[in-house]
Enzyme design. Structure first.
Site, short mmCIF file in Angstrom:
data_model
loop_
_atom_site.label_atom_id
_atom_site.label_comp_id
_atom_site.label_asym_id
_atom_site.label_seq_id
_atom_site.Cartn_x
_atom_site.Cartn_y
_atom_site.Cartn_z
N ASP A 1 -6.24 29.23 24.37
CA ASP A 1 -5.04 29.96 24.78
C ASP A 1 -5.21 30.39 26.22
O ASP A 1 -6.33 30.65 26.66
CB ASP A 1 -4.83 31.19 23.89
CG ASP A 1 -4.41 30.84 22.47
OD1 ASP A 1 -3.82 29.76 22.27
OD2 ASP A 1 -4.66 31.64 21.56
N ASP B 1 1.78 26.54 21.03
CA ASP B 1 2.39 27.69 20.37
C ASP B 1 3.85 27.85 20.79
O ASP B 1 4.71 28.16 19.97
CB ASP B 1 1.63 28.98 20.70
CG ASP B 1 0.18 28.95 20.24
OD1 ASP B 1 -0.14 28.20 19.30
OD2 ASP B 1 -0.62 29.69 20.83
#
EC number: 3.4.23.36
Length: 162
Positions: A113, A139
């Protein structure tokens, strides 16, 4: 049907390229890259869980869950007779995001991330709180696809009668 696969491949490729850049430029203690001061920055994080870093399964379990959901999306799209662009776009984005995170889980054992909206960082009732999690392109694709399904469900799932 080509739209479904094209979007899935494009989303997974974009996710992979951006994660490789994040690994190269942000990992190993590099400083965050500020995009918009006090609002948006790029920060490297390794996520062993799912959304919001929630860990409810061991890493192998999450890998198989991600694989099962991705396979379920492909099965559902093929079984459905719906070929509307909204339907194919929404599910193509969801599949591409799932594949992007699946690649990370297989290759790295975690999901990379790096996008962070620094909306609030502080405490609530003495508990440390970041208002928004660090996330990635995969995401975003999953979220956009899911939002499309919610927002346009009548257009996506209503059959036209002749």
């Amino acid at each position: 049907m080509a739209l479904f696969y094209l979007l899935a491949i494009a989303a997974a490729l974009l996710d992979r390229v951006t994660k490789l850049l994040a690994i190269h430029y942000l990992r190993d203690g590099a400083q965050s890259i500020v995009i918009i001061p006090d609002w948006l920055k790029l920060t490297y994080a390794e996520n062993l869980g799912i959304a919001f870093s929630v860990r409810f399964l061991p890493p192998t379990g999450l890998l198989f869950l991600t694989l099962a959901i991705s396979a379920g999306v492909v099965w559902y799209v093929h079984k459905s007779n719906n070929r509307s662009p909204l339907f194919l776009t929404a599910f193509g984005l969801i599949l591409g995001g799932g594949i992007g995170n699946l690649i990370d889980r297989v290759m790295l054992g975690h999901v990379v991330d790096f996008i962070y909206f620094d909306l609030y960082h502080g405490a609530l009732f003495g508990i440390p709180l970041d208002l928004w999690p660090i996330f990635n392109v995969a995401d975003s694709c999953i979220t956009i696809g899911a939002c499309m399904i919610v927002l346009f469900h009548e257009k996506i799932f209503t059959r036209k009668h002749a």
